[in-house]
Design a protein around this motif. Sequence first.
Motif, PDB file in Angstrom:
ATOM      1  N   LYS A 191      -9.359   2.072   0.894  1.00 55.96           N
ATOM      2  CA  LYS A 191      -8.527   2.955   1.716  1.00 55.96           C
ATOM      3  C   LYS A 191      -7.520   2.178   2.562  1.00 55.96           C
ATOM      4  N   PHE A 192      -7.386   0.893   2.294  1.00 53.62           N
ATOM      5  CA  PHE A 192      -6.445   0.035   3.008  1.00 53.62           C
ATOM      6  C   PHE A 192      -5.017   0.384   2.625  1.00 53.62           C
ATOM      7  N   GLY A 193      -4.112   0.440   3.618  1.00 55.85           N
ATOM      8  CA  GLY A 193      -2.703   0.607   3.290  1.00 55.85           C
ATOM      9  C   GLY A 193      -1.905   1.263   4.388  1.00 55.85           C
ATOM     10  N   LEU A 194      -0.616   0.968   4.434  1.00 56.63           N
ATOM     11  CA  LEU A 194       0.279   1.557   5.428  1.00 56.63           C
ATOM     12  C   LEU A 194       0.447   3.058   5.232  1.00 56.63           C
ATOM     13  N   ALA A 195       0.185   3.537   4.019  1.00 56.84           N
ATOM     14  CA  ALA A 195       0.315   4.968   3.738  1.00 56.84           C
ATOM     15  C   ALA A 195      -1.042   5.670   3.694  1.00 56.84           C
ATOM     16  N   SER A 196      -2.080   5.002   4.151  1.00 58.98           N
ATOM     17  CA  SER A 196      -3.431   5.556   4.053  1.00 58.98           C
ATOM     18  C   SER A 196      -3.627   6.722   5.017  1.00 58.98           C
ATOM     19  N   ASP A 227      -8.809   4.217   9.740  1.00 60.47           N
ATOM     20  CA  ASP A 227      -9.316   2.840   9.735  1.00 60.47           C
ATOM     21  C   ASP A 227      -8.567   1.996   8.710  1.00 60.47           C
ATOM     22  N   GLY A 228      -8.330   2.589   7.531  1.00 66.78           N
ATOM     23  CA  GLY A 228      -7.600   1.870   6.492  1.00 66.78           C
ATOM     24  C   GLY A 228      -6.167   1.594   6.892  1.00 66.78           C
ATOM     25  N   ARG A 229      -5.540   2.549   7.582  1.00 64.98           N
ATOM     26  CA  ARG A 229      -4.152   2.368   8.007  1.00 64.98           C
ATOM     27  C   ARG A 229      -4.062   1.329   9.129  1.00 64.98           C
ATOM     28  N   HIS A 230      -4.979   1.397  10.075  1.00 66.85           N
ATOM     29  CA  HIS A 230      -4.964   0.428  11.168  1.00 66.85           C
ATOM     30  C   HIS A 230      -5.264  -0.980  10.665  1.00 66.85           C
ATOM     31  N   SER A 231      -6.105  -1.088   9.654  1.00 65.16           N
ATOM     32  CA  SER A 231      -6.376  -2.386   9.048  1.00 65.16           C
ATOM     33  C   SER A 231      -5.109  -2.965   8.432  1.00 65.16           C
ATOM     34  N   ALA A 232      -4.311  -2.111   7.794  1.00 63.35           N
ATOM     35  CA  ALA A 232      -3.049  -2.559   7.196  1.00 63.35           C
ATOM     36  C   ALA A 232      -2.050  -2.979   8.268  1.00 63.35           C
ATOM     37  N   ILE A 233      -2.055  -2.291   9.394  1.00 61.88           N
ATOM     38  CA  ILE A 233      -1.145  -2.660  10.481  1.00 61.88           C
ATOM     39  C   ILE A 233      -1.537  -4.017  11.064  1.00 61.88           C
ATOM     40  N   LYS A 234      -2.832  -4.283  11.185  1.00 61.51           N
ATOM     41  CA  LYS A 234      -3.281  -5.598  11.635  1.00 61.51           C
ATOM     42  C   LYS A 234      -2.868  -6.681  10.633  1.00 61.51           C
TER      43      LYS A 234
END
Length: 324
Positions: free
Chosen positions: A81-86, A90-97
Amino acid sequence: MRFILGAYTTCPSLNDKDSPLKDAYWEKIKTLPFLGGIEFPFWGDFAISQEPWVWKNWNNDWNIVLTTIPGVMRSLETQPKFGLASMDEDGRHSAIKFMEKVRQTVHDLNNHVGRKAVIAVALASAPRRSIQRTESSANALKQSLEKIASWNWDGASLVIEHCDAQIPDHLPEKGFLTLEEETQAVRHSGTPVGISVNWGRSVLEHRHVDGAIQHIEYARQHGLLQGLMFSGCTDKESPYGIWKDSHMPPPQEGNRDYFADHSLMSAKEIKRAFSACGKESLIYAGLKITSRPYQNNSIVRPVGLINDSLSLLHECFNQFNQIH
């Protein structure tokens, strides 16, 4: 025109940090004509010391495009679920980090080179979509763009490199957002983020060479076209696979010695792509290919493929310019 080269995809012994072939490879890369810069892969972390063979043979005139796609694909292996478009927070915030590390890498590269050499950062609209198309959205991407575009990127432009989208007819290679959704996210975000078209990935999505032209024209019509990468594919049996995102070189053109049989990325299609871009200036245009079958004990074919392919791009671009 001088082109950006994704040299890492053709580099022998990619995962062997001590291979003497890497020094020999980069010594040859430095001498190639029509080369204006390098596409650097960001795998999730970066240190100048990781690439000694690159810096030993660095050309101070080269620019850099930093691509996040290798690191995004690596992250998806353990975080689906990782990604800027998630749509998963949690997946989106992980991508932002993850993007915070990318931003620091831009500054590190510029500081090492001694100027603002990083001209663009290529983003991806991950994650992969499920059949139900519920894991990503244009709105989630919009929120991410608003956040990361507010940071100091030290002169680098942010561009979304469009990868093949999830469509009903066939399984995708990447399965990210559609180009229309990426465009919507950029426009609604009010940010200066652009779009980069990868020729092969757009052809894979449509299963037709016109797919690349359609995507170039669409991005251009919306005032977002900023990058164009030439990476091929095929619909025939070959070492590169059928409809695979395997960075296939062009087919034989003229008297060039190094090529890939059955590649759809012909001189005709390269010229069509340049023509579709029009006369407006791109931030960059470039080449990303691989050499198959893979050889880890020779640089002759990889360097030959790069040299002949860059020569073909140069020839096609010049012919386009003369016509227009």
